[in-house]
Write an enzyme that holds these catalytic residues in place. Sequence first.
Site, short mmCIF file in Angstrom:
data_model
loop_
_atom_site.label_atom_id
_atom_site.label_comp_id
_atom_site.label_asym_id
_atom_site.label_seq_id
_atom_site.Cartn_x
_atom_site.Cartn_y
_atom_site.Cartn_z
NE ARG A 112 -3.86 0.58 1.89
CZ ARG A 112 -5.06 0.59 2.43
NH1 ARG A 112 -5.28 1.21 3.57
NH2 ARG A 112 -6.07 -0.03 1.84
CG HIS B 98 -8.34 0.01 -3.00
ND1 HIS B 98 -7.57 -1.09 -2.67
CD2 HIS B 98 -8.96 0.39 -1.84
CE1 HIS B 98 -7.71 -1.35 -1.38
NE2 HIS B 98 -8.54 -0.48 -0.86
CD GLN C 175 -12.91 -1.91 -0.95
OE1 GLN C 175 -12.14 -1.84 -0.01
NE2 GLN C 175 -14.14 -2.41 -0.82
CG ASP D 140 -13.30 6.35 -1.30
OD1 ASP D 140 -13.13 6.21 -0.07
OD2 ASP D 140 -12.34 6.36 -2.11
CB CYS E 129 -13.96 1.21 -0.19
SG CYS E 129 -13.62 2.97 -0.02
NE ARG F 88 -10.17 -5.46 0.27
CZ ARG F 88 -9.40 -4.46 0.71
NH1 ARG F 88 -9.94 -3.40 1.26
NH2 ARG F 88 -8.08 -4.49 0.55
N1 NVA Z 1 -9.86 6.70 -1.40
C1 NVA Z 1 -9.50 6.20 -0.10
C2 NVA Z 1 -9.74 4.74 -0.01
C3 NVA Z 1 -9.46 4.12 1.33
C4 NVA Z 1 -9.67 2.64 1.34
C5 NVA Z 1 -8.06 6.54 0.19
O1 NVA Z 1 -7.23 6.44 -0.72
O2 NVA Z 1 -7.76 6.93 1.31
N1 CP Z 2 -11.15 -0.39 2.27
C1 CP Z 2 -9.87 -0.44 2.71
O1 CP Z 2 -8.92 -0.62 1.95
O2 CP Z 2 -9.77 -0.31 4.06
P1 CP Z 2 -8.42 -0.07 4.86
O3 CP Z 2 -7.90 1.28 4.44
O4 CP Z 2 -8.79 -0.11 6.32
O5 CP Z 2 -7.44 -1.14 4.51
#
Ligand code: NVA
Ligand code: CP
Length: 302
Positions: A103, A130, A133, A222, A261, A289
């Site tokens: 990540r 993502h 997800q 989101d 998400c 997930r």
């Molecule tokens: N768009 C959000 C998704 C989190 C799962 C982010 O990037 O923080």
């Molecule tokens: N939806 C998602 O990726 O959640 P986290 O940021 O908690 O991993």
Amino acid sequence: MATSLLTIRQLDVAGLTDLLDHATYLKERRARGIPETRLAGKTLAMVFEKPSLRTRLSFEVAMSELGGQGLYIRGEEVGLGVREEVRDVARVLGRYVQGIMARVFKHSTVAGLAEHAGVPVINGLCDQHHPCQILADLLTIREHLGTLKDLNVVFVGDGNNVARSLAQACIITGSRFVLARPAGYGFSAADQADFGAAWGSQVVEIDDPQRAVAGAHVLYTDVWTSMGQESEKAARLRDFQGYQINESLLAKAPGAKVMHCLPAHRNEEITDFGVENPNSIIFDQAENRLHAQKAVLSRLMG
Ligand code: NVA
Ligand code: CP
């Protein structure tokens, strides 16, 4: 399927369907208490430059249930591209483990890992995509609506990583994707050119959420301020006013399944009613997930 999973766009219908079918198989076996330890003795390195609940836990539990091990690594500690070049980290990790999940802030970081590691790399969220997800989301939609084709999927909010991956998935599966967003928060011209070139259709963007949601089978949102965008929070809170999934917007899309998400910023992009109403399938997404990622891990590392 390719040896790494960096985007949804790299998959075709057959690849996507195989992953979802395998996820369903693994989910059913788990419900019946049948162990599936096909990754015994294997280790997944999990590098996190940003916080996580679902991604970290679901990958860690998935590896454990598949008989292997997930190893959590803090991004600050590794210093990808800061303490060491991404390609050097990649090559070292590739000597120790059989797969990497990352990540990261920049897509180029996870792409660099994939280029140099010599083992499969899974994108656990970057600034652009993502994919994990969205695999869980497709599994959830298929469970609730019985199909992934010919659906009206409306995303209300920021045209960011989750929206981009969902749009790519809808075009692959043959559903209509609409993005309801304020001006300045849609897909880039490059994204739209890519959608058009790959699939012959650009993604529809509308600035009126009330109009966008009519006829929706799925309503997705989101956060307005994603991880890494914290300095823009005040402007985003102002710009996204009205782009909220709440009781009055849901009244315009009766029966639509509500998806998010998570994490949710309640009373920003979604209200309590949006999360808790009977059409919300948000926590099924979170559960899925685990099952979807098990399928990815089995296919890439099995
Ligand atoms: N768009 C959000 C998704 C989190 C799962 C982010 O990037 O923080
Ligand atoms: N939806 C998602 O990726 O959640 P986290 O940021 O908690 O991993």
